[in-house]
Design a protein around this motif. Structure first.
Motif, mmCIF file in Angstrom:
data_model
loop_
_atom_site.group_PDB
_atom_site.id
_atom_site.type_symbol
_atom_site.label_atom_id
_atom_site.label_comp_id
_atom_site.label_asym_id
_atom_site.label_seq_id
_atom_site.Cartn_x
_atom_site.Cartn_y
_atom_site.Cartn_z
ATOM 1 N N ALA A 162 6.388 15.704 -0.740
ATOM 2 C CA ALA A 162 5.784 14.933 0.350
ATOM 3 C C ALA A 162 4.270 15.110 0.363
ATOM 4 O O ALA A 162 3.547 14.216 0.804
ATOM 5 C CB ALA A 162 6.371 15.350 1.692
ATOM 6 N N LEU A 163 3.803 16.234 -0.129
ATOM 7 C CA LEU A 163 2.370 16.523 -0.198
ATOM 8 C C LEU A 163 1.624 15.397 -0.909
ATOM 9 O O LEU A 163 0.528 15.012 -0.494
ATOM 10 C CB LEU A 163 2.162 17.854 -0.925
ATOM 11 N N HIS A 164 2.233 14.837 -1.937
ATOM 12 C CA HIS A 164 1.591 13.764 -2.698
ATOM 13 C C HIS A 164 2.198 12.392 -2.403
ATOM 14 O O HIS A 164 1.490 11.393 -2.426
ATOM 15 C CB HIS A 164 1.680 14.069 -4.193
ATOM 16 N N ALA A 165 3.495 12.339 -2.137
ATOM 17 C CA ALA A 165 4.177 11.057 -1.948
ATOM 18 C C ALA A 165 3.648 10.293 -0.738
ATOM 19 O O ALA A 165 3.512 9.063 -0.785
ATOM 20 C CB ALA A 165 5.680 11.277 -1.817
ATOM 21 N N LYS A 166 3.336 10.996 0.351
ATOM 22 C CA LYS A 166 2.849 10.321 1.555
ATOM 23 C C LYS A 166 1.499 9.657 1.294
ATOM 24 O O LYS A 166 1.257 8.524 1.712
ATOM 25 C CB LYS A 166 2.748 11.311 2.712
ATOM 26 N N VAL A 167 0.633 10.349 0.582
ATOM 27 C CA VAL A 167 -0.690 9.802 0.269
ATOM 28 C C VAL A 167 -0.557 8.642 -0.711
ATOM 29 O O VAL A 167 -1.212 7.609 -0.563
ATOM 30 C CB VAL A 167 -1.619 10.903 -0.300
ATOM 31 N N ALA A 168 0.322 8.779 -1.706
ATOM 32 C CA ALA A 168 0.529 7.713 -2.686
ATOM 33 C C ALA A 168 1.014 6.436 -2.011
ATOM 34 O O ALA A 168 0.599 5.330 -2.388
ATOM 35 C CB ALA A 168 1.512 8.171 -3.754
ATOM 36 N N SER A 169 1.868 6.571 -1.019
ATOM 37 C CA SER A 169 2.361 5.403 -0.297
ATOM 38 C C SER A 169 1.226 4.676 0.422
ATOM 39 O O SER A 169 1.124 3.443 0.371
ATOM 40 C CB SER A 169 3.437 5.828 0.707
ATOM 41 N N VAL A 170 0.356 5.407 1.070
ATOM 42 C CA VAL A 170 -0.799 4.803 1.749
ATOM 43 C C VAL A 170 -1.715 4.139 0.726
ATOM 44 O O VAL A 170 -2.202 3.016 0.940
ATOM 45 C CB VAL A 170 -1.557 5.866 2.572
ATOM 46 N N GLU A 171 -1.950 4.794 -0.396
ATOM 47 C CA GLU A 171 -2.813 4.225 -1.439
ATOM 48 C C GLU A 171 -2.248 2.916 -1.982
ATOM 49 O O GLU A 171 -3.003 1.976 -2.257
ATOM 50 C CB GLU A 171 -3.019 5.234 -2.578
ATOM 51 N N ARG A 172 -0.921 2.827 -2.127
ATOM 52 C CA ARG A 172 -0.294 1.571 -2.577
ATOM 53 C C ARG A 172 -0.578 0.448 -1.589
ATOM 54 O O ARG A 172 -0.892 -0.682 -1.977
ATOM 55 C CB ARG A 172 1.212 1.763 -2.769
#
Length: 98
Positions: free
Chosen positions: A83-93
């Motif tokens: 989640a540390l990276h997945a949450k940010v990746a979702s916003v970036e998408r």
């Protein structure tokens, strides 16, 4: 579990970077996924292990002063990893999509 926390020594004046560095050292030495920014340290793992690291980081700061402020925010979500990276990746998408 994803936890963002901040440990601040009270009564040491404006520059608290040395005792805060001791808290960050505890987190990094834990081996759990983590990131530190200007306001918080974020750590990911299971409840028991994350809370143990937060406790030890707080104790490391408390060893340098008589009073400590702890701010903690937790995201508890079963079945989620990285989640540390997945949450940010979702916003970036979403940002990239316009």
């Amino acid at each position: 579990m994803l936890v963002a926390f901040s440990v601040t020594p009270i009564g040491l004046g404006e520059d608290v970077s040395a005792p805060v560095a001791e808290a960050v050292r505890v987190v990094r030495d834990s081996g759990l996924p983590n990131e530190t920014n200007a306001m918080f340290t974020i750590i990911e793992g299971e409840w028991v292990e994350v809370m143990d690291v937060v406790r030890r980081a707080t104790e490391a700061v408390a060893a340098r002063c008589g009073r400590v402020s702890l701010v903690l925010k937790a995201d508890l979500r079963a079945g989620v990893s990285d989640a540390l990276h997945a949450k940010v990746a979702s916003v970036e998408r979403h940002l990239a999509a316009g």
